[in-house]
Write an enzyme that holds these catalytic residues in place. Structure first.
Site, PDB file in Angstrom:
ATOM      1  N   ASP A   1       0.864  -1.178   0.000  1.00  0.00           N
ATOM      2  CA  ASP A   1       0.000   0.000   0.000  1.00  0.00           C
ATOM      3  C   ASP A   1       0.902   1.231   0.000  1.00  0.00           C
ATOM      4  O   ASP A   1       2.135   1.110  -0.003  1.00  0.00           O
ATOM      5  CB  ASP A   1      -0.943   0.002   1.200  1.00  0.00           C
ATOM      6  CG  ASP A   1      -2.295   0.631   0.878  1.00  0.00           C
ATOM      7  OD1 ASP A   1      -2.296   1.777   0.358  1.00  0.00           O
ATOM      8  OD2 ASP A   1      -3.328   0.002   1.138  1.00  0.00           O
TER       9      ASP A   1
ATOM     10  N   ASP B   1       3.248   3.011  -4.779  1.00  0.00           N
ATOM     11  CA  ASP B   1       2.270   3.890  -5.414  1.00  0.00           C
ATOM     12  C   ASP B   1       2.063   3.318  -6.808  1.00  0.00           C
ATOM     13  O   ASP B   1       2.985   3.319  -7.631  1.00  0.00           O
ATOM     14  CB  ASP B   1       2.811   5.319  -5.476  1.00  0.00           C
ATOM     15  CG  ASP B   1       1.847   6.293  -6.129  1.00  0.00           C
ATOM     16  OD1 ASP B   1       0.912   5.840  -6.824  1.00  0.00           O
ATOM     17  OD2 ASP B   1       2.042   7.517  -5.984  1.00  0.00           O
ATOM     18  N   VAL B   2       0.859   2.793  -7.082  1.00  0.00           N
ATOM     19  CA  VAL B   2       0.641   2.078  -8.342  1.00  0.00           C
ATOM     20  C   VAL B   2       0.609   3.000  -9.554  1.00  0.00           C
ATOM     21  O   VAL B   2       0.525   2.522 -10.693  1.00  0.00           O
ATOM     22  CB  VAL B   2      -0.640   1.213  -8.290  1.00  0.00           C
ATOM     23  CG1 VAL B   2      -0.519   0.137  -7.225  1.00  0.00           C
ATOM     24  CG2 VAL B   2      -1.888   2.065  -8.106  1.00  0.00           C
TER      25      VAL B   2
ATOM     26  N   ASN C   1      -5.550  -5.082  -6.202  1.00  0.00           N
ATOM     27  CA  ASN C   1      -6.734  -4.530  -5.554  1.00  0.00           C
ATOM     28  C   ASN C   1      -6.699  -3.019  -5.323  1.00  0.00           C
ATOM     29  O   ASN C   1      -7.726  -2.427  -4.993  1.00  0.00           O
ATOM     30  CB  ASN C   1      -6.913  -5.259  -4.215  1.00  0.00           C
ATOM     31  CG  ASN C   1      -7.944  -4.644  -3.311  1.00  0.00           C
ATOM     32  OD1 ASN C   1      -9.139  -4.679  -3.614  1.00  0.00           O
ATOM     33  ND2 ASN C   1      -7.505  -4.067  -2.206  1.00  0.00           N
TER      34      ASN C   1
ATOM     35  N   TYR D   1     -14.796   6.189 -12.785  1.00  0.00           N
ATOM     36  CA  TYR D   1     -14.699   4.908 -12.077  1.00  0.00           C
ATOM     37  C   TYR D   1     -15.264   3.773 -12.932  1.00  0.00           C
ATOM     38  O   TYR D   1     -14.633   2.716 -13.083  1.00  0.00           O
ATOM     39  CB  TYR D   1     -15.446   5.004 -10.750  1.00  0.00           C
ATOM     40  CG  TYR D   1     -15.308   3.782  -9.879  1.00  0.00           C
ATOM     41  CD1 TYR D   1     -14.232   3.653  -8.999  1.00  0.00           C
ATOM     42  CD2 TYR D   1     -16.250   2.762  -9.917  1.00  0.00           C
ATOM     43  CE1 TYR D   1     -14.100   2.527  -8.188  1.00  0.00           C
ATOM     44  CE2 TYR D   1     -16.131   1.637  -9.113  1.00  0.00           C
ATOM     45  CZ  TYR D   1     -15.054   1.528  -8.253  1.00  0.00           C
ATOM     46  OH  TYR D   1     -14.924   0.410  -7.453  1.00  0.00           O
TER      47      TYR D   1
ATOM     48  N   LYS E   1     -13.173   0.614 -14.370  1.00  0.00           N
ATOM     49  CA  LYS E   1     -13.486  -0.758 -13.975  1.00  0.00           C
ATOM     50  C   LYS E   1     -13.962  -1.596 -15.158  1.00  0.00           C
ATOM     51  O   LYS E   1     -13.697  -2.806 -15.219  1.00  0.00           O
ATOM     52  CB  LYS E   1     -14.528  -0.763 -12.855  1.00  0.00           C
ATOM     53  CG  LYS E   1     -14.010  -0.206 -11.531  1.00  0.00           C
ATOM     54  CD  LYS E   1     -12.846  -1.022 -10.982  1.00  0.00           C
ATOM     55  CE  LYS E   1     -12.452  -0.571  -9.592  1.00  0.00           C
ATOM     56  NZ  LYS E   1     -11.350  -1.392  -9.023  1.00  0.00           N
TER      57      LYS E   1
ATOM     58  N   THR F   1     -17.553  -1.107   3.985  1.00  0.00           N
ATOM     59  CA  THR F   1     -16.214  -0.704   4.396  1.00  0.00           C
ATOM     60  C   THR F   1     -16.286   0.651   5.098  1.00  0.00           C
ATOM     61  O   THR F   1     -17.333   1.320   5.083  1.00  0.00           O
ATOM     62  CB  THR F   1     -15.281  -0.590   3.174  1.00  0.00           C
ATOM     63  OG1 THR F   1     -15.792   0.433   2.304  1.00  0.00           O
ATOM     64  CG2 THR F   1     -15.201  -1.909   2.420  1.00  0.00           C
TER      65      THR F   1
END
Length: 250
Positions: free
Chosen positions: A36, A63-64, A90, A155, A159, A190
């Site tokens: 993360d 950091d992706v 994820n 988003y 996705k 969550t």
């Protein structure tokens, strides 16, 4: 144990679905690299998990949006654990805005993390898995990768890209001993959803025929299935974990 002695990397592992998946993988015998952002709670969560499963959980900062950091994450994981048997891809963020006023920079930021970030992790993971001749890559998609929803242009676009990216990568990797699948959660209970008012929360619940929101561990169980050998004939799938959300839609 379903993942005994397997080495699994989980991005976005500091909380929610990622953290729940890390716990399930550890319970099933895996060694886990929890990845993360450097400033997240990931290091603390990994330390807590490693205390419960000694020597089997480490933290890797990433950091992706950075190809360099993603490649280093894979290299560190392999160096520390010895191989890369599974990846739960994820890491992601949300975002709401009307399409007609969506600023370029906000749209691109969401796509950079939720689609390009998934691709960067997938590319580096597959490079390693191909060299091993084995592995399972599980991408986190969403019900909004299958159906659209107002205010989610970036988003949903990202996705949706993850769903078709998964199919394409599955075709490319099938002959190399590697499987690629996705999970597509509905609305999951969550901490992010705790910020919603009661009316909005109830509206979300009513979208799910099962009559409640999902739990992180329920998505984790689906990811676990796709990571382990029980799903050895499954590749290119998008496993809906949505309480029936999409069942009545076409």
């Amino acid at each position: 144990m379903r993942l005994k002695d397997k080495n699994v990397l989980i991005t976005g592992g500091a909380s929610g679905i990622g953290l729940a998946t890390a716990e399930r993988c550890l319970e099933e015998g895996a060694n886990v690299a929890l990845a993360d952002l450097a400033g997240s709670q990931g290091a603390a969560r990994a330390t807590e998990l490693d205390a419960r499963y000694p020597g089997r959980c480490l933290f890797v900062a990433v950091d992706v949006t950075s190809t360099k950091q993603v490649d280093q994450m894979i290299a560190t994981t392999v160096k520390e654990l010895g191989s890369l048997d599974g990846v739960f891809n994820n890491a992601g963020i949300g975002g709401l805005s009307p399409a007609d006023t969506y600023p370029d920079e906000e749209f691109l930021h969401i796509v950079d993390i939720n689609l390009m970030g998934v691709f960067r992790v997938a590319r580096a993971s597959l490079h390693q898995m191909y060299s091993q001749g084995s592995g399972s890559l599980v991408n986190c998609a969403s019900i909004l990768g299958v159906f659209g929803q107002s205010m989610t242009a970036a988003y949903s676009a990202a996705k949706g890209g993850v769903v078709n990216l998964t199919r394409t990568l599955a075709l490319e990797s099938a002959s190399k001993g590697v499987r690629v699948n996705a999970v597509a959660p509905g609305y999951i209970d969550t901490p992010l959803l705790s910020l919603l008012d009661d009316a909005t929360r109830q509206a979300l619940i009513q979208m799910h025929p099962i009559g409640r929101l999902g739990r992180s561990e329920e998505v984790a169980n689906a990811a676990l299935f796709l990571l382990c050998d029980e799903s050895s004939f499954v590749t290119g799938s998008n496993l809906l974990v949505d309480g029936g959300f999409t069942a009545g839609k076409s």
